[in-house]
Scaffold this motif. Structure first.
Motif, PDB file in Angstrom:
ATOM      1  N   GLY A 245       0.807  -1.216   0.000  1.00 40.92           N
ATOM      2  CA  GLY A 245       0.000   0.000   0.000  1.00 40.92           C
ATOM      3  C   GLY A 245       0.836   1.260   0.000  1.00 40.92           C
ATOM      4  O   GLY A 245       0.509   2.248  -0.678  1.00 40.92           O
ATOM      5  N   ILE A 246       1.927   1.264   0.757  1.00 40.44           N
ATOM      6  CA  ILE A 246       2.824   2.425   0.766  1.00 40.44           C
ATOM      7  C   ILE A 246       3.445   2.623  -0.617  1.00 40.44           C
ATOM      8  O   ILE A 246       3.526   3.741  -1.129  1.00 40.44           O
ATOM      9  CB  ILE A 246       3.921   2.241   1.838  1.00 40.44           C
ATOM     10  N   ALA A 247       3.862   1.512  -1.229  1.00 37.61           N
ATOM     11  CA  ALA A 247       4.426   1.597  -2.579  1.00 37.61           C
ATOM     12  C   ALA A 247       3.381   2.089  -3.576  1.00 37.61           C
ATOM     13  O   ALA A 247       3.701   2.847  -4.509  1.00 37.61           O
ATOM     14  CB  ALA A 247       4.957   0.225  -3.004  1.00 37.61           C
ATOM     15  N   GLY A 251       3.753   5.255  -5.883  1.00 36.46           N
ATOM     16  CA  GLY A 251       3.626   5.102  -7.327  1.00 36.46           C
ATOM     17  C   GLY A 251       2.617   6.056  -7.920  1.00 36.46           C
ATOM     18  O   GLY A 251       2.813   6.581  -9.034  1.00 36.46           O
ATOM     19  N   ASN A 252       1.540   6.304  -7.189  1.00 33.17           N
ATOM     20  CA  ASN A 252       0.504   7.214  -7.656  1.00 33.17           C
ATOM     21  C   ASN A 252       1.054   8.632  -7.813  1.00 33.17           C
ATOM     22  O   ASN A 252       0.840   9.295  -8.828  1.00 33.17           O
ATOM     23  CB  ASN A 252      -0.658   7.188  -6.662  1.00 33.17           C
ATOM     24  N   PHE A 253       1.793   9.109  -6.791  1.00 30.65           N
ATOM     25  CA  PHE A 253       2.377  10.446  -6.858  1.00 30.65           C
ATOM     26  C   PHE A 253       3.463  10.521  -7.941  1.00 30.65           C
ATOM     27  O   PHE A 253       3.553  11.514  -8.673  1.00 30.65           O
ATOM     28  CB  PHE A 253       2.960  10.829  -5.501  1.00 30.65           C
ATOM     29  N   ALA A 254       4.298   9.476  -8.027  1.00 24.92           N
ATOM     30  CA  ALA A 254       5.362   9.470  -9.032  1.00 24.92           C
ATOM     31  C   ALA A 254       4.792   9.498 -10.440  1.00 24.92           C
ATOM     32  O   ALA A 254       5.323  10.171 -11.336  1.00 24.92           O
ATOM     33  CB  ALA A 254       6.255   8.241  -8.847  1.00 24.92           C
ATOM     34  N   GLY A 300       3.122  -2.608  -6.408  1.00 32.23           N
ATOM     35  CA  GLY A 300       2.375  -1.453  -5.928  1.00 32.23           C
ATOM     36  C   GLY A 300       2.660  -0.205  -6.737  1.00 32.23           C
ATOM     37  O   GLY A 300       1.734   0.526  -7.124  1.00 32.23           O
ATOM     38  N   VAL A 301       3.928   0.039  -7.017  1.00 32.26           N
ATOM     39  CA  VAL A 301       4.309   1.232  -7.780  1.00 32.26           C
ATOM     40  C   VAL A 301       3.719   1.189  -9.187  1.00 32.26           C
ATOM     41  O   VAL A 301       3.134   2.175  -9.670  1.00 32.26           O
ATOM     42  CB  VAL A 301       5.845   1.353  -7.840  1.00 32.26           C
ATOM     43  N   CYS A 302       3.855   0.047  -9.858  1.00 31.08           N
ATOM     44  CA  CYS A 302       3.376  -0.058 -11.246  1.00 31.08           C
ATOM     45  C   CYS A 302       1.859  -0.153 -11.330  1.00 31.08           C
ATOM     46  O   CYS A 302       1.235   0.478 -12.191  1.00 31.08           O
ATOM     47  CB  CYS A 302       4.011  -1.272 -11.914  1.00 31.08           C
ATOM     48  N   GLY A 303       1.256  -0.946 -10.443  1.00 37.25           N
ATOM     49  CA  GLY A 303      -0.182  -1.161 -10.510  1.00 37.25           C
ATOM     50  C   GLY A 303      -0.980   0.102 -10.268  1.00 37.25           C
ATOM     51  O   GLY A 303      -1.885   0.442 -11.044  1.00 37.25           O
ATOM     52  N   TRP A 304      -0.638   0.827  -9.218  1.00 34.70           N
ATOM     53  CA  TRP A 304      -1.371   2.059  -8.921  1.00 34.70           C
ATOM     54  C   TRP A 304      -0.795   3.251  -9.663  1.00 34.70           C
ATOM     55  O   TRP A 304      -1.464   4.282  -9.800  1.00 34.70           O
ATOM     56  CB  TRP A 304      -1.391   2.288  -7.415  1.00 34.70           C
ATOM     57  N   GLY A 305       0.433   3.112 -10.158  1.00 34.57           N
ATOM     58  CA  GLY A 305       0.997   4.165 -10.989  1.00 34.57           C
ATOM     59  C   GLY A 305       0.392   4.212 -12.377  1.00 34.57           C
ATOM     60  O   GLY A 305       0.629   5.156 -13.126  1.00 34.57           O
ATOM     61  N   LEU A 306      -0.387   3.205 -12.733  1.00 37.92           N
ATOM     62  CA  LEU A 306      -1.036   3.168 -14.049  1.00 37.92           C
ATOM     63  C   LEU A 306      -2.283   4.047 -14.108  1.00 37.92           C
ATOM     64  O   LEU A 306      -2.644   4.541 -15.180  1.00 37.92           O
ATOM     65  CB  LEU A 306      -1.403   1.716 -14.395  1.00 37.92           C
ATOM     66  N   LEU A 307      -2.947   4.256 -12.977  1.00 40.88           N
ATOM     67  CA  LEU A 307      -4.229   4.952 -12.987  1.00 40.88           C
ATOM     68  C   LEU A 307      -4.111   6.404 -13.454  1.00 40.88           C
ATOM     69  O   LEU A 307      -4.922   6.868 -14.256  1.00 40.88           O
ATOM     70  CB  LEU A 307      -4.851   4.915 -11.587  1.00 40.88           C
ATOM     71  N   VAL A 308      -3.122   7.124 -12.936  1.00 41.57           N
ATOM     72  CA  VAL A 308      -2.989   8.543 -13.270  1.00 41.57           C
ATOM     73  C   VAL A 308      -2.787   8.763 -14.770  1.00 41.57           C
ATOM     74  O   VAL A 308      -3.512   9.564 -15.382  1.00 41.57           O
ATOM     75  CB  VAL A 308      -1.850   9.187 -12.456  1.00 41.57           C
TER      76      VAL A 308
END
Length: 394
Positions: A245-247, A251-254, A300-308
């Motif tokens: 979750g932290i990752a 990832g979302n912000f990055a 976590g970084v890649c999965g949630w980093g995809l939404l933005v």
């Protein structure tokens, strides 16, 4: 911070926790109810499918309702669904209650984001939406691991009581602190689906659906897939989910920074490519705690980093329909999540729970192919528009 937005974020926290915590308690549900993990995993499928299918229907059917009333009704239905889950005597009752909880989430979540944006001046809407949606990010970083840990102290029913309690707190907050808000302009279901006629938008939504089918095919059964690393200990699994979750939040912000600076294509393709490789290695990385932790960070970084970047791509295609397209993207995500329960169950049956990452990798790789086709379609239309503009100018 505006407490009205915090109240809405609390409701999103409850809904997000309910979405993600089930994966951490599936082994306990399976043992308690005397069903296989694959059958228990349909708790995720039913909840997500209910949310995805009913969100656009409710948005159209309940457009004439005052926002506060709809939010309270949604949270009441959500709490009722989780209450029934907590006391359900059989898997049939559990699955029925998951449908009810998904209905409540479908009533609350889209309404909360629209309401949050309407409570502030236009120049502050993005920040307001960020606060409301932060409830979902907090659910991955805190709600899910806390719920999993609570289940380890008691049993899986204790976890569902925890989600019920958070929903009650959110409902009380909406009642006490949210002002009366008039209904939004009515929009028919047919009007909501008009943007799907654009192949670029449809392909972008399909990318979301396919990618998250792959991501959650493994997440739904994360307790079983990572049990070599956790030793079957709920507190170790909770720690791994906290790390995930932290990752995800990072990832979302990055992804926001990368998308603003380099565009959505790099962020989308980079996230999907890295995730596909990471998932293909899961049969080996889940064998040890340290490698599992590393795999979950990348996930976590890649999965949630995809939404933005996906949202950025949709908005850039049709700025005037931004809210509608983001709602459809959320629906596509939840359809993917609902499909993941079935996909994961089939993978466990056909292969092995430790090989489930290979199936996830295949779906994520397919999403990468679709994303690239989408980009070519976008480029082709843009080039045609430029040629048309030049011919008109000449």
């Amino acid at each position: 911070m505006d407490r009205r937005l915090v109240v809405l974020a609390t409701g999103m926290f409850a809904i997000g926790t309910d979405s993600f915590v089930i994966a951490g308690i599936l082994p306990e549900v399976s043992e308690s109810l005397g069903v296989s993990i694959a059958v228990a995993g349909q708790m995720v499928t039913v909840y997500a499918l209910s949310f995805a299918l009913l969100s656009p229907v409710i948005a159209a059917a309940a457009a004439h309702w005052p926002r506060k009333r709809l939010l309270l009704a949604g949270m009441a239905v959500f709490v009722l669904g989780n209450l029934i889950t907590a006391i359900a005597p059989s898997i049939g009752w559990v699955l029925a209650s998951r449908f009810i909880a998904g209905l409540g989430a479908a009533m609350f979540s889209p309404t909360a984001t629209a309401t949050g944006a309407s409570l502030v001046a236009p120049e502050r809407r993005a920040r307001a939406l960020a606060i409301v949606i932060a409830g979902l990010s907090a659910a991955t970083a805190l709600g899910s691991p806390i719920g999993t840990f609570i289940g380890g102290l008691g049993d899986w029913r204790t976890t569902m009581w925890f989600v019920t309690a958070v929903g009650l707190i959110a409902g009380a907050g909406v009642y006490m602190f949210l002002p009366t808000i008039p209904p939004l302009p009515a929009v028919s279901l047919r009007e909501r689906l008009v943007p799907l006629r654009d192949s670029r938008i449809a392909l972008t939504l399909v990318t979301t659906l396919v990618a998250y089918s792959g991501f959650f095919a493994v997440y739904t059964y994360v307790g079983a897939t990572f049990d070599q690393a956790t030793g079957g200990q709920p507190d170790v699994l909770a720690a791994l989910l906290l790390l995930w979750g932290i990752a995800a939040t990072a990832g979302n912000f990055a992804a926001g920074y990368i998308t603003d600076r380099f565009g959505s294509r790099l962020a989308i393709n980079g996230s999907l490519a890295a995730a596909a490789i990471n998932f293909a290695l899961l049969p080996w990385t889940t064998a040890h705690l340290w490698s599992s932790a590393l795999a979950l960070v990348v996930w976590g970084v890649c999965g949630w980093g995809l939404l933005v970047p996906q949202q950025h791509r949709l908005i850039s295609l049709a700025p005037g329909s931004a809210s509608l397209l983001l709602g459809l993207n959320s629906a596509a995500l939840y359809v993917g999540v609902s499909a993941s329960g079935v996909i994961g169950a089939a993978g466990i049956t056909l292969l092995d729970r430790y090989q489930l990452g290979l199936i996830g990798a295949a779906f994520i790789a397919l999403a990468l192919v679709i994303a690239q086709i989408t980009y070519r379609q976008i480029s082709r239309v843009a080039a045609n528009d430029i040629r048309l503009a030049e011919s008109v100018a000449n």
